[in-house]
Design an enzyme around this catalytic site. Structure first.
Site, PDB file in Angstrom:
ATOM      1  N   LYS A 223       0.863  -1.185   0.000  1.00  0.00           N
ATOM      2  CA  LYS A 223       0.000   0.000   0.000  1.00  0.00           C
ATOM      3  C   LYS A 223       0.894   1.228   0.000  1.00  0.00           C
ATOM      4  O   LYS A 223       1.750   1.386   0.864  1.00  0.00           O
ATOM      5  CB  LYS A 223      -0.891  -0.020   1.236  1.00  0.00           C
ATOM      6  N   LYS A 276      -2.335  -1.492  -3.748  1.00  0.00           N
ATOM      7  CA  LYS A 276      -3.188  -0.307  -3.665  1.00  0.00           C
ATOM      8  C   LYS A 276      -2.345   0.946  -3.801  1.00  0.00           C
ATOM      9  O   LYS A 276      -1.311   1.023  -3.136  1.00  0.00           O
ATOM     10  CB  LYS A 276      -3.882  -0.333  -2.299  1.00  0.00           C
TER      11      LYS A 276
HETATM   12  C1  PBG Z   1      -7.258   3.199   5.838  1.00  0.00           C
HETATM   13  C2  PBG Z   1      -7.530   3.230   4.391  1.00  0.00           C
HETATM   14  C3  PBG Z   1      -7.368   4.274   3.467  1.00  0.00           C
HETATM   15  C4  PBG Z   1      -7.887   3.810   2.268  1.00  0.00           C
HETATM   16  C5  PBG Z   1      -8.319   2.509   2.475  1.00  0.00           C
HETATM   17  N1  PBG Z   1      -8.063   2.163   3.797  1.00  0.00           N
HETATM   18  C6  PBG Z   1      -6.863   5.645   3.650  1.00  0.00           C
HETATM   19  C7  PBG Z   1      -5.446   5.885   3.834  1.00  0.00           C
HETATM   20  O1  PBG Z   1      -4.614   4.978   3.910  1.00  0.00           O
HETATM   21  O2  PBG Z   1      -5.115   7.053   3.947  1.00  0.00           O
HETATM   22  C8  PBG Z   1      -7.985   4.576   0.988  1.00  0.00           C
HETATM   23  C9  PBG Z   1      -9.109   4.148   0.099  1.00  0.00           C
HETATM   24  C10 PBG Z   1      -9.408   5.056  -1.015  1.00  0.00           C
HETATM   25  O3  PBG Z   1      -8.762   6.093  -1.253  1.00  0.00           O
HETATM   26  O4  PBG Z   1     -10.372   4.734  -1.721  1.00  0.00           O
HETATM   27  N2  PBG Z   1      -5.943   3.232   6.212  1.00  0.00           N
END
Ligand code: PBG
Length: 354
Positions: A223, A276
């Site tokens: 991520k 992601k």
């Molecule tokens: C929680 C999380 C996030 C997203 C999914 N889980 C936000 C982040 O990491 O700041 C982002 C999902 C999206 O942008 O659609 N940590």
């Protein structure tokens, strides 16, 4: 002459190129033929639909940066579940917006927290719907970071570490606790998204210790610290109050590091892995899919969704065609599952094309 060369003919003594022998266009001549040789087919069963849940009754609050998406109260969520299932989408992913936020995100591990309540309601309304719980603290902490922040004011304060640093190991304990609470409420899958070191192993340990050995983990394994999460922060009311998430999420410039991160999560017991965001990271997705043999998900994030909507609203892009093209590309690059805010629309569009 080899087949790759075009036939050379001579006209008035000059060699010209004419009449290719190989004509790839032959198999593109009709919709039926194109369909027959198509390598990648999208289906509603590829999709996982993210939902935002808040306390209250009869609430459907539109999220302005994500047209067509809402923050739903628990009762509305149950209705939503039925329409998701009817469209052939097998799973939803839940994000909670708690009534109160605090330094350690206690709503996340309270059995009466917003997500455990939502899980119970969903399981009652639509038992066959797979409920995935996004496991992170950023929606629950008053500072918006994904765990406990080092400060003299908090339990676990560590003078050896800088103030403002996200305390990894004390947060792991809370992630384990919250995962058990969500799984006991009925979550089918726990999806840790904090990018903390050791999060998969410690959640696995906590679940097993609580007798929840059957609950799988879908790890947000690679991520990135992406600016494409912008609209999500409005949706989940979770922007960090200081700094950003670059100390725990990955640098967008790194691909080899993604393989290292995924390998660690696999070794710690992840059952499924995720990359992601999706479209800007298709090279990472393809590399991960190639290297590991686990079911692999990709998350088409809020910014990817918002961009397409914004361009379509201006009349610059065709929303349906561009959304389906993006989703097809994500699947072609290697995704077995796609987390997408387009899930319901895409399921309808696909049904209309058959
Ligand atoms: C929680 C999380 C996030 C997203 C999914 N889980 C936000 C982040 O990491 O700041 C982002 C999902 C999206 O942008 O659609 N940590």
């Amino acid at each position: 002459m080899n087949g790759l060369q075009a036939v050379q003919t001579t006209i008035n003594g000059r060699a010209t190129v004419a009449e290719p022998v190989l004509r790839p266009r032959r198999i593109r001549i009709s919709p039926a033929l194109r369909r027959m040789v198509r390598e990648t087919a999208l289906s509603p069963s590829d999709f996982i639909y993210p939902l935002f849940v808040r306390h209250g009754q009869g609430e459907r609050r539109p999220i302005s940066s994500m047209p067509g998406q809402f923050q739903l109260s628990v009762d509305e969520l149950a209705k939503e579940a039925e329409s998701v299932l009817e469209l052939g989408i097998p799973a939803v992913l839940l994000f909670g917006i708690p009534a109160e936020k605090d330094w350690c995100g206690s709503d996340n591990f309270s059995p009466y927290g917003v997500v455990p309540e939502a899980i119970r309601a969903l399981k009652e309304a639509a038992p066959e719907l797979i409920v995935i719980s996004d496991m992170c603290f950023c929606e629950y902490t008053d500072h918006g970071h994904c765990g406990i922040i080092n400060s003299p004011m908090v339990d676990g304060y560590n003078t050896a570490l800088p103030e403002g640093y996200l305390l990894n190991d004390p947060t792991l304990e809370l992630l384990g606790r919250a995962s058990v609470v969500h799984a006991e409420a009925g979550a089918d899958i726990i999806a840790p998204s904090a990018m903390l070191d050791g999060m998969v192993g410690s959640i696995r340990g906590a679940l097993d210790e609580a007798g929840l050995e059957h609950v799988p983990i879908l790890s947000y394994a690679a991520k990135y610290a992406s600016s494409f999460y912008g609209p999500f922060r409005e949706a989940a009311e979770s922007p960090p109050s200081f700094g950003d998430r670059s100390q725990y999420q990955m640098d967008p410039a790194n691909r080899r590091e993604a393989l290292k991160e995924v390998a660690l999560d696999v070794a710690e017991g992840a059952d499924m892995i995720m990359v992601k965001p999706a479209l800007p990271y298709l090279d990472v997705l393809a590399a991960v899919r190639e290297e590991f043999k686990l079911p692999t998900a990709a998350y088409q994030v809020s910014g990817e969704y918002a961009m397409l909507h914004a361009a379509a609203a201006n009349g610059w892009l065709d929303l349906e065609r561009c959304a389906l093209e993006s989703l097809t590309s994500i699947k072609r690059a290697g995704a077995d599952m796609i987390l997408t805010y387009f899930a319901k629309d895409a399921a309808r569009w696909l049904a209309g094309r058959q």
